[in-house]
Design an enzyme around this catalytic site. Structure first.
Site, PDB file in Angstrom:
ATOM      1  N   LYS A 231      17.051  -8.781  11.709  1.00  7.65           N
ATOM      2  CA  LYS A 231      15.889  -7.891  11.729  1.00  7.65           C
ATOM      3  C   LYS A 231      14.705  -8.591  12.386  1.00  7.65           C
ATOM      4  CE  LYS A 231      13.173  -5.147   8.368  1.00  7.65           C
ATOM      5  NZ  LYS A 231      13.040  -4.863   6.917  1.00  7.65           N
TER       6      LYS A 231
ATOM      7  N   SER B 279      12.584  -0.251   5.539  1.00 10.49           N
ATOM      8  CA  SER B 279      12.196  -0.678   6.868  1.00 10.49           C
ATOM      9  C   SER B 279      13.355  -1.246   7.686  1.00 10.49           C
ATOM     10  CB  SER B 279      11.081  -1.733   6.745  1.00 10.49           C
ATOM     11  OG  SER B 279      11.551  -2.889   6.056  1.00 10.49           O
TER      12      SER B 279
ATOM     13  N   SER C  54      13.915  -1.561   1.132  1.00 14.89           N
ATOM     14  CA  SER C  54      14.196  -1.626   2.565  1.00 14.89           C
ATOM     15  C   SER C  54      15.588  -2.098   2.942  1.00 14.89           C
ATOM     16  CB  SER C  54      13.155  -2.520   3.261  1.00 14.89           C
ATOM     17  OG  SER C  54      11.891  -1.897   3.248  1.00 14.89           O
TER      18      SER C  54
END
Length: 464
Positions: free
Chosen positions: A78, A153, A177
């Protein structure tokens, strides 16, 4: 079709010599070429370095060198964690040139285990939302159905993994997330215990106490076995994170007893979600678990305190950056959060930290009696995409269990149960499992029993 393999299958085939790490990597990179334009999940590619890493695995095998537990396994990271030579953007134009000089321990542990990092995945600005769009890289789509959110997220991580761009997607979780993108994209995803996985971004100052207590890194995958494998790798000790605790990955024997809570603290759980929870409970019962319908320990007050601590940190460390970045989605969500949760003063922050201990005590006592709690990941099926821009209160209420859990630092997992026809069309569904600190093994055991009785997770090809 090597991109359809799980991580455990990749490792076995490479070790036996049935396939090479280069062949697996080339197939995954070709898969990225084919599907990423439709979903915009990977926003920074790593082709040359990935092929070099794959070749190193093949060369080590040829020399008879012992291979790491993830040797040749394609993964993504990420964009809010440091990866040497890449920007740690966190979805921000402000950080597009913030090039990391060293790896976050999560990334370093993946490399040491022989994983092949094929790309970096998208996140909303400031990693703030349960939807994934920003002004730097644009909008990430759900490969199952572009009308629903891929989650956030870590929406890029889950979207990529669901579409076959890597066998595992690294995610982070301070308010759902990891768990929510796994739910929205039809995957297995685990939020580890605070301290289980070492993490630190040397490219930025250390975070304030809220994030120190609540933010964790963990994996998304298409099988429970892959979660077990990749979490074990991520949990390798690293002194860069003083919160890290090298606790064994397997704990003492426990009774196979689970609590089922369909509507924690009056949550208005959608009928499709209720059915998904009942399905998970029935599958555990079939596997020999004793499942009892119960009331859960508190989520609402922990969720309120979590939001207070989060807002206090953002006000202190990121208020000016929000204005400077000017991302309209992030500014809208921040304003909505301020409406619902006023900025705390120092005494309220201290009170929140004091109350945290009592809530953790309550949860630990409950989880002694019921080693697993089955509850909603969200009160609703995956939302229509960008719903938070038109009805933020509805979104926040539905996410109660995601926001409440991190205050206590407990582990939680989203387990896939099947598909349904929701408000926005075909949607994945799942259930959340919660266990005591450092008992991810219980979550994984229960999830494996549910997985064995649920539809198989298959790589999905998005519509162009």
């Amino acid at each position: 079709m090597l991109h359809r393999l799980t991580a455990t299958e990749v490792v076995a085939k490479i070790r036996s010599g049935e396939v090479t790490a280069r062949a697996v990597t080339e197939d995954v990179l070709a898969r990225m070429d084919a599907v990423n334009p439709a979903i915009n999940a990977v926003v920074a590619r790593n082709d040359d370095a990935a092929l070099r890493a794959a070749d190193a695995v093949d060369a080590a095998r040829a020399r008879g060198v012992a291979l790491g537990p993830l040797a040749g396994v394609p993964v993504t990271t990420k964009e809010n964690v440091d990866q040497a030579g890449h920007a740690t953007t966190n979805g921000l134009r402000l950080q597009k040139d913030l090039i990391a000089k060293s790896d976050n321990p999560v990334v370093a542990n993946l490399r040491k285990a022989g994983a092949v990092i094929v790309g970096r995945t998208n996140t909303p600005a400031f990693s703030l939302r349960w939807f994934t769009r920003n002004s730097l890289h644009g909008h990430t789509r759900n490969p199952h159905n572009p009308a629903i959110t891929p989650g956030g997220s870590s929406g890029g991580a889950a979207s990529a993994t669901a579409a076959g761009i890597g066998t595992m997607g690294h995610g982070t979780d301070i308010g759902g997330s990891i768990r929510y993108p796994a739910y929205a994209c039809g995957l297995q995803g685990i939020r580890p215990t605070l301290g289980r996985v070492a993490a630190r971004n040397a490219s930025a100052p250390d975070r304030h106490i809220g994030a120190q207590l609540m933010a964790v890194s963990g994996p998304h995958a298409r099988s429970v076995d892959d979660l077990r494998l990749t979490l074990g790798v991520m949990a390798h000790p690293d002194q860069d994170d003083p919160w890290h605790s090298p606790v064994p990955m397997t704990g003492p024997v426990y009774p196979k007893r689970a609590g089922l809570c369909l509507a924690p603290e009056g949550l208005n759980t959608h009928p499709l979600v209720v059915q998904s929870l009942k399905d998970a409970a029935a599958r555990l019962t079939d596997a020999g678990w004793d499942v009892v319908e119960v009331q859960s320990p508190p989520f609402r007050e922990p969720a309120r305190l979590q939001a207070q601590l989060w807002l206090a940190e953002m006000e202190r460390g990121a208020k000016a950056a929000f204005a400077q970045e000017g991302d309209p989605d992030a500014l809208h969500v921040l304003a909505e959060m301020h409406k619902i949760t006023p900025l705390p003063d120092l005494n309220e922050v201290l009170d929140a930290l004091q109350a945290r201990l009592g809530f953790l005590r309550d949860w630990q006592a409950f989880l002694t009696d019921y080693p697993v709690l089955i509850c909603p990941v969200s009160a609703e099926p995956p939302f229509p995409d960008l719903l938070d821009l038109t009805d933020f209160p509805r979104v926040l209420e539905a996410q109660l269990t995601q926001v409440g859990l991190p205050l206590m630092g407990l582990p939680g997992m989203s387990v896939f149960t099947g598909f349904a026809e929701g408000e926005a069309g075909r949607t994945p569904l799942g259930a959340q499992l919660i266990a005591a600190r450092y008992r991810e093994d219980i979550l994984l055991d229960a999830a494996a029993d549910i997985e064995a009785r649920s539809p198989a997770i298959k790589v999905v090809t998005p519509e162009n």
